[in-house]
Design an enzyme around this catalytic site. Sequence first.
Site, PDB file in Angstrom:
ATOM      1  N   TYR A 237       0.874  -1.160   0.000  1.00  0.00           N
ATOM      2  CA  TYR A 237       0.000   0.000   0.000  1.00  0.00           C
ATOM      3  C   TYR A 237       0.913   1.211   0.000  1.00  0.00           C
ATOM      4  O   TYR A 237       1.789   1.302   0.859  1.00  0.00           O
ATOM      5  CB  TYR A 237      -0.853   0.045   1.274  1.00  0.00           C
ATOM      6  CG  TYR A 237      -2.129  -0.734   1.196  1.00  0.00           C
ATOM      7  CD1 TYR A 237      -3.089  -0.426   0.250  1.00  0.00           C
ATOM      8  CD2 TYR A 237      -2.387  -1.777   2.086  1.00  0.00           C
ATOM      9  CE1 TYR A 237      -4.279  -1.145   0.182  1.00  0.00           C
ATOM     10  CE2 TYR A 237      -3.569  -2.496   2.023  1.00  0.00           C
ATOM     11  CZ  TYR A 237      -4.504  -2.165   1.065  1.00  0.00           C
ATOM     12  OH  TYR A 237      -5.674  -2.870   0.990  1.00  0.00           O
ATOM     13  N   ASP A 266      -6.663  -0.880  -6.037  1.00  0.00           N
ATOM     14  CA  ASP A 266      -8.136  -0.761  -5.999  1.00  0.00           C
ATOM     15  C   ASP A 266      -8.695  -0.256  -4.678  1.00  0.00           C
ATOM     16  O   ASP A 266      -9.897  -0.286  -4.459  1.00  0.00           O
ATOM     17  CB  ASP A 266      -8.784  -2.118  -6.346  1.00  0.00           C
ATOM     18  CG  ASP A 266      -8.368  -3.223  -5.378  1.00  0.00           C
ATOM     19  OD1 ASP A 266      -7.622  -2.939  -4.418  1.00  0.00           O
ATOM     20  OD2 ASP A 266      -8.789  -4.374  -5.583  1.00  0.00           O
ATOM     21  N   HIS A 358     -10.512  -6.953  -4.805  1.00  0.00           N
ATOM     22  CA  HIS A 358     -10.186  -6.981  -3.379  1.00  0.00           C
ATOM     23  C   HIS A 358     -11.125  -7.946  -2.643  1.00  0.00           C
ATOM     24  O   HIS A 358     -11.522  -7.707  -1.504  1.00  0.00           O
ATOM     25  CB  HIS A 358     -10.331  -5.560  -2.804  1.00  0.00           C
ATOM     26  CG  HIS A 358      -9.308  -5.194  -1.779  1.00  0.00           C
ATOM     27  ND1 HIS A 358      -8.243  -4.375  -2.031  1.00  0.00           N
ATOM     28  CD2 HIS A 358      -9.199  -5.510  -0.466  1.00  0.00           C
ATOM     29  CE1 HIS A 358      -7.530  -4.200  -0.935  1.00  0.00           C
ATOM     30  NE2 HIS A 358      -8.089  -4.900   0.044  1.00  0.00           N
TER      31      HIS A 358
HETATM   32  O1  173 Z   1      -9.049  -5.556   2.829  1.00  0.00           O
HETATM   33  C1  173 Z   1      -8.494  -5.116   3.851  1.00  0.00           C
HETATM   34  O2  173 Z   1      -8.957  -5.342   4.960  1.00  0.00           O
HETATM   35  C2  173 Z   1      -7.295  -4.307   3.665  1.00  0.00           C
HETATM   36  O3  173 Z   1      -6.817  -4.304   2.566  1.00  0.00           O
HETATM   37  C3  173 Z   1      -6.646  -3.500   4.752  1.00  0.00           C
HETATM   38  C4  173 Z   1      -6.288  -2.174   4.492  1.00  0.00           C
HETATM   39  C5  173 Z   1      -5.673  -1.431   5.488  1.00  0.00           C
HETATM   40  C6  173 Z   1      -5.424  -1.970   6.730  1.00  0.00           C
HETATM   41  C7  173 Z   1      -5.785  -3.271   6.994  1.00  0.00           C
HETATM   42  C8  173 Z   1      -6.386  -4.043   5.990  1.00  0.00           C
END
Ligand code: 173
Length: 514
Positions: A237, A266, A358
């Site tokens: 991320y 996404d 996702h």
């Molecule tokens: O799908 C999720 O739960 C996810 O991608 C996420 C995003 C940020 C923090 C923890 C999980």
Amino acid sequence: MSPKVSVSEISKHASPDDCWVVVNGKVYDLTSFAPSHPGGANIIYAWAGRDASKTYNEYHAKNLIENELGNSDKKGDLDESTVTDTWVKAQKTEEDKTPDQNEKPPLSSIINLNDFEEAFAKSASKKANAYVAGASNDLLTLRANAQHWQRLWFRPRVMKNVSKVQMRTKILGQEVSMPVWIAPMGAGILSGPEAEAALGAGAAASGIIHCMSTATSLPIEEILDTAPGHPWFFQLYVDKQRAKSEALLRKLAGQPQFKALFVTADLPVVSKREADERIRTVEVRPQYLGGTKPALDSKGGGIARNNGGFIDPTFNWDDLAWLKKHTRLPIVLKGIQSVVDAKKALGMGCAGIVISNHGGRALDNAPSTVMILLELRRDCPEVLEKMEVFVDGGIRRGSDILKALCLGARGVGVGRPFQCSIQYGREGVEHCASGESVFMLREVTHAKAVDTDAGVVLQDELETAMRLCGVTDVNELRGDMSFLNTSELEMLLPPEQERYPALQFGWSRIRSKL
Ligand code: 173
């Protein structure tokens, strides 16, 4: 040497003004920390003067509390010799489940991926279920993902010699025992104490690859240590504070076990996960976020919402140049949901894409991943030839893997079932994948129609589906639509002349239709 602290001493500090708590054999004074606890002070006060290990371990990595607190808050070690029956009883809460009601079924009774999710629904905490099983809004995309795999039918060939089948293949240059990788999910600790270490060890024992999430509960090194030398992928991320992403990428560069970077495209903002938001509970802090506190907002207790504030919504195509400056790993864009974007990823030199929504956890009413793959095949098959295209979302059977390969995918990601298998530790993960560590041709002998030593769930299902469909090598099958009947879903595709009207004909044509 830490001093020993008796249970009678600990019991005296049982109020918000003077709050000692035991966690994993250590005694902490949480009086000054409690008001800033991201999950709220009350949950800490509920354990004042008692042993909170069980609840703590359900949500946090072991080392978090030690790293978080200063030395003056560390009172010493619990003096085990002072533990009494009364003390042990005081640790029980109303939430403690009666074991016979919620006990997880034995691993040997789990024979498919749905069983893993059902076992989890039965025996994991409500919060873990809401987070893992949950998805966005009305769960429409979540359901469509699963349903659409079921609407693809085979065109089997019979009377082929299927005594030997080859499932081994290469994904992004890595040898794997079958074309499956473990999709990244955050907060593994919610599913079981081994957290992502179970995924790593189980993947390695099964000859497949775990795509580690940015939001893991354990430190990266600890996960990699479960299988030294085994390949991993990393899901990134991009952080609003780009310097943090750059530091993370430097760290990854120092770990040769990482072979590819799956960049999530996404989820520029966290979606609405209603089941998760309805249960406000103590926080689950991803390791990556380190010392920073999650911003609990006023919209409930969703784990991703509370922890995903660092995700950069400005991240866009132009930023791929920045990314390439900071990594040498092949870049795979995860979360591609349209033909236009798939073409763009190819044009921009990505090594691959994951067709993904996702797992229904991003935009609800986004198309199922099968539909996206079908459309890509029809409208731009060169993407499938020129780059490695993967798919995830709703894959629950070995036969689904076969279908994905027929449609031109190189491999598939499986998320929730693996996340649920963590509750059985690494053995559960291995059971879910294959239970087999060696790469080999699998042979049916006369004595055994089915190789009973073979992998337990996914690999076994894939192998059986291949034999029954008349397919002997996953590598020969790729893109071979002669084994698949897609007509039920083709009907749902936008007609060819209608594709991308805005791009093909300009807005004037659309306006003239109104
Ligand atoms: O799908 C999720 O739960 C996810 O991608 C996420 C995003 C940020 C923090 C923890 C999980």
